[in-house]
Design a protein around this motif. Structure first.
Motif, PDB file in Angstrom:
ATOM      1  N   ALA A 199       0.855  -1.189   0.000  1.00  0.00           N
ATOM      2  CA  ALA A 199       0.000   0.000   0.000  1.00  0.00           C
ATOM      3  C   ALA A 199       0.891   1.239   0.000  1.00  0.00           C
ATOM      4  O   ALA A 199       1.814   1.350   0.806  1.00  0.00           O
ATOM      5  CB  ALA A 199      -0.911   0.002   1.220  1.00  0.00           C
ATOM      6  N   VAL A 200       0.628   2.128  -0.925  1.00  0.00           N
ATOM      7  CA  VAL A 200       1.366   3.393  -0.964  1.00  0.00           C
ATOM      8  C   VAL A 200       0.366   4.506  -0.696  1.00  0.00           C
ATOM      9  O   VAL A 200      -0.663   4.599  -1.374  1.00  0.00           O
ATOM     10  CB  VAL A 200       2.042   3.612  -2.338  1.00  0.00           C
ATOM     11  CG1 VAL A 200       2.906   4.860  -2.316  1.00  0.00           C
ATOM     12  CG2 VAL A 200       2.874   2.401  -2.731  1.00  0.00           C
ATOM     13  N   ARG A 201       0.645   5.296   0.319  1.00  0.00           N
ATOM     14  CA  ARG A 201      -0.305   6.352   0.683  1.00  0.00           C
ATOM     15  C   ARG A 201       0.401   7.689   0.811  1.00  0.00           C
ATOM     16  O   ARG A 201       1.533   7.749   1.288  1.00  0.00           O
ATOM     17  CB  ARG A 201      -0.947   6.040   2.045  1.00  0.00           C
ATOM     18  CG  ARG A 201      -1.745   4.767   2.063  1.00  0.00           C
ATOM     19  CD  ARG A 201      -2.577   4.663   3.333  1.00  0.00           C
ATOM     20  NE  ARG A 201      -3.314   3.413   3.314  1.00  0.00           N
ATOM     21  CZ  ARG A 201      -2.833   2.256   3.745  1.00  0.00           C
ATOM     22  NH1 ARG A 201      -1.622   2.201   4.274  1.00  0.00           N
ATOM     23  NH2 ARG A 201      -3.555   1.158   3.673  1.00  0.00           N
ATOM     24  N   THR A 202      -0.286   8.733   0.417  1.00  0.00           N
ATOM     25  CA  THR A 202       0.229  10.067   0.708  1.00  0.00           C
ATOM     26  C   THR A 202      -0.810  10.784   1.569  1.00  0.00           C
ATOM     27  O   THR A 202      -2.013  10.551   1.421  1.00  0.00           O
ATOM     28  CB  THR A 202       0.478  10.903  -0.571  1.00  0.00           C
ATOM     29  OG1 THR A 202      -0.761  11.061  -1.272  1.00  0.00           O
ATOM     30  CG2 THR A 202       1.479  10.221  -1.491  1.00  0.00           C
ATOM     31  N   ALA A 203      -0.333  11.600   2.484  1.00  0.00           N
ATOM     32  CA  ALA A 203      -1.253  12.287   3.383  1.00  0.00           C
ATOM     33  C   ALA A 203      -0.587  13.543   3.938  1.00  0.00           C
ATOM     34  O   ALA A 203       0.624  13.736   3.781  1.00  0.00           O
ATOM     35  CB  ALA A 203      -1.645  11.362   4.534  1.00  0.00           C
ATOM     36  N   VAL A 204      -1.402  14.357   4.590  1.00  0.00           N
ATOM     37  CA  VAL A 204      -0.876  15.550   5.244  1.00  0.00           C
ATOM     38  C   VAL A 204      -0.746  15.260   6.725  1.00  0.00           C
ATOM     39  O   VAL A 204      -1.615  14.624   7.318  1.00  0.00           O
ATOM     40  CB  VAL A 204      -1.843  16.742   5.055  1.00  0.00           C
ATOM     41  CG1 VAL A 204      -1.275  18.001   5.693  1.00  0.00           C
ATOM     42  CG2 VAL A 204      -2.123  16.964   3.588  1.00  0.00           C
ATOM     43  N   ASP A 205       0.387  15.692   7.309  1.00  0.00           N
ATOM     44  CA  ASP A 205       0.571  15.539   8.747  1.00  0.00           C
ATOM     45  C   ASP A 205       1.100  16.874   9.260  1.00  0.00           C
ATOM     46  O   ASP A 205       2.294  17.136   9.216  1.00  0.00           O
ATOM     47  CB  ASP A 205       1.559  14.389   9.005  1.00  0.00           C
ATOM     48  CG  ASP A 205       1.905  14.269  10.477  1.00  0.00           C
ATOM     49  OD1 ASP A 205       1.186  14.847  11.315  1.00  0.00           O
ATOM     50  OD2 ASP A 205       2.912  13.611  10.786  1.00  0.00           O
ATOM     51  N   GLY A 206       0.189  17.728   9.704  1.00  0.00           N
ATOM     52  CA  GLY A 206       0.590  19.077  10.130  1.00  0.00           C
ATOM     53  C   GLY A 206       1.172  19.838   8.959  1.00  0.00           C
ATOM     54  O   GLY A 206       0.535  19.957   7.914  1.00  0.00           O
ATOM     55  N   ASP A 207       2.425  20.309   9.129  1.00  0.00           N
ATOM     56  CA  ASP A 207       3.036  21.037   8.012  1.00  0.00           C
ATOM     57  C   ASP A 207       3.976  20.126   7.214  1.00  0.00           C
ATOM     58  O   ASP A 207       4.918  20.584   6.586  1.00  0.00           O
ATOM     59  CB  ASP A 207       3.771  22.284   8.522  1.00  0.00           C
ATOM     60  CG  ASP A 207       4.762  21.941   9.622  1.00  0.00           C
ATOM     61  OD1 ASP A 207       4.904  20.731   9.939  1.00  0.00           O
ATOM     62  OD2 ASP A 207       5.410  22.872  10.138  1.00  0.00           O
ATOM     63  N   VAL A 274       7.901   5.152   6.396  1.00  0.00           N
ATOM     64  CA  VAL A 274       7.229   6.445   6.254  1.00  0.00           C
ATOM     65  C   VAL A 274       8.250   7.545   5.972  1.00  0.00           C
ATOM     66  O   VAL A 274       9.204   7.729   6.716  1.00  0.00           O
ATOM     67  CB  VAL A 274       6.439   6.815   7.537  1.00  0.00           C
ATOM     68  CG1 VAL A 274       5.692   8.133   7.324  1.00  0.00           C
ATOM     69  CG2 VAL A 274       5.465   5.711   7.901  1.00  0.00           C
ATOM     70  N   ILE A 275       8.011   8.235   4.875  1.00  0.00           N
ATOM     71  CA  ILE A 275       8.817   9.411   4.536  1.00  0.00           C
ATOM     72  C   ILE A 275       8.009  10.625   4.950  1.00  0.00           C
ATOM     73  O   ILE A 275       6.820  10.711   4.640  1.00  0.00           O
ATOM     74  CB  ILE A 275       9.031   9.505   3.007  1.00  0.00           C
ATOM     75  CG1 ILE A 275       9.672   8.241   2.447  1.00  0.00           C
ATOM     76  CG2 ILE A 275       9.847  10.736   2.648  1.00  0.00           C
ATOM     77  CD1 ILE A 275       9.606   8.183   0.915  1.00  0.00           C
ATOM     78  N   LYS A 276       8.650  11.561   5.662  1.00  0.00           N
ATOM     79  CA  LYS A 276       7.972  12.829   5.966  1.00  0.00           C
ATOM     80  C   LYS A 276       8.785  13.971   5.392  1.00  0.00           C
ATOM     81  O   LYS A 276       9.978  14.079   5.676  1.00  0.00           O
ATOM     82  CB  LYS A 276       7.811  13.011   7.472  1.00  0.00           C
ATOM     83  CG  LYS A 276       6.823  12.026   8.061  1.00  0.00           C
ATOM     84  CD  LYS A 276       6.458  12.345   9.488  1.00  0.00           C
ATOM     85  CE  LYS A 276       5.519  11.251   9.995  1.00  0.00           C
ATOM     86  NZ  LYS A 276       5.148  11.448  11.401  1.00  0.00           N
ATOM     87  N   LEU A 277       8.143  14.792   4.603  1.00  0.00           N
ATOM     88  CA  LEU A 277       8.828  15.918   3.967  1.00  0.00           C
ATOM     89  C   LEU A 277       8.138  17.211   4.353  1.00  0.00           C
ATOM     90  O   LEU A 277       6.911  17.262   4.424  1.00  0.00           O
ATOM     91  CB  LEU A 277       8.758  15.775   2.440  1.00  0.00           C
ATOM     92  CG  LEU A 277       9.386  14.513   1.834  1.00  0.00           C
ATOM     93  CD1 LEU A 277       8.999  14.400   0.374  1.00  0.00           C
ATOM     94  CD2 LEU A 277      10.894  14.560   1.987  1.00  0.00           C
TER      95      LEU A 277
END
Ligand code: ATP
Ligand code: MG
Length: 289
Positions: A199-207, A274-277
């Motif tokens: 599963a590949v997901r993109t989402a918003v997490d704060g900024d 999880v990558i967070k950018l």
């Protein structure tokens, strides 16, 4: 006359000599490995440049092939609608003309998607960061890495309405490919041996914008969790992995993009990376969809 000490001295010297020899051998082996890797990187760079050139060259004729196919399909259906029906042969032709046009356009569009993904991927300008749509990178990556996962897993993609990020598309694509290849290997190597899910997901997490890659593979054993990001750490046989994927990925995400790359894993169930950018500063851009 030999004093007992001389024997010790000789043995000690011999040991030191053996040690030095062993270290030299290890260093030589390490150097050979580094040289082989460098050659491989150079080959890949060359292949990448060639692929970029080919993608670029294919793109233009492909665009007019698609335009012409669309024009032909429309014209044929219009002409057929105008012409009087002349019996069963005609009906067969009409039907098959329509489906052949559809397949022609569908096939060409698929090629166009692959060419677009290759172009996205092989971009070589390294220096500047640009405003990126993470979702588009995910889609391109899935196209170019399809042969890695298709045989072992079904892929589920959930793309959120994420803001743009600043970064380098080729590098981030590479990170995603590494994660997807790792997920595929984990699934292929899991004891159950059955087809898995990625599963590949993109989402918003704060900024921040998160991209996660989950697999239903065997998980990462507790004992090696603090090693997987080390350069050259691998549990794969020679030729399958060199242990550089995660080290490189983390360097790209952290050092080049100011982000983080972490994972959660349950042995026997699977792993999620999880990558967070950081999102690009609000107000400077609007999202192109
Ligand atoms: N999704 C995953 N599930 C289970 N284990 C994983 C997963 N991803 C990585 N690992 C473990 O971490 C190790 C290091 O991964 P990394 O991507 O850095 O190297 P590699 O895949 O072995 O080789 P390379 O990526 O250079 O081809 C792997 O050998 C594997 O043991
Ligand atoms: Mg890997």
């Amino acid at each position: 006359v030999t004093r007992p000490r001389d024997g010790d001295l000789v043995a000690g010297l011999r040991r030191a000599l053996d040690d030095a020899e062993r270290r030299l051998e290890q260093e030589q082996a390490a150097r050979q490995r580094a040289e082989a890797e460098l050659r491989q990187v150079r080959t890949l760079e060359t292949v990448g440049r060639l692929a970029a050139g080919v993608a670029h060259e294919i793109n233009t004729p492909l665009q007019f092939a698609i335009n012409s196919a669309e024009f032909l399909a429309e014209s044929v259906s219009e002409l057929l609608a105008r012409a009087p029906d002349a019996g069963p042969d005609d009906a067969w032709l009409r039907e098959n003309c329509a489906s052949a046009s559809e397949m022609l356009i569908e096939g060409l569009s698929r090629v166009a998607a692959i060419v677009r993904a290759m172009k996205d991927f092989t971009r070589t300008e390294r220096a500047t960061h640009e405003i990126l749509d993470v979702n588009r990178i995910v889609e391109s990556t899935l196209v170019v890495s399809a042969h890695e996962y298709r045989h072992v897993a079904d892929v589920e993609v959930v793309l959120g309405a994420v803001p743009p990020v600043l970064g380098h598309p080729g590098e981030l694509g590479q990170v995603l490919v590494n994660l997807i290849v790792n997920a595929s290997h984990a699934i292929a190597g899991a004891p159950s041996g059955s087809r898995g899910r990625i599963a590949v997901r993109t989402a918003v997490d704060g900024d921040r914008v998160t991209i996660s890659v989950s697999d239903t593979g065997g998980g990462i054993p507790e004992a090696i969790r603090d090693k997987v990001f080390d350069a050259f750490f691998t549990t794969k046989e020679v030729g399958r992995g060199t242990g550089q994927g995660l080290a490189l990925s983390r360097a790209i995400v952290m050092d080049h993009h100011g982000g983080t790359l972490e994972f959660e894993s349950t042995v026997g169930h699977g792993t999620t990376f999880v990558i967070k950018l950081p999102a690009a500063a609000a107000g400077t851009v609007t999202r192109a969809s």
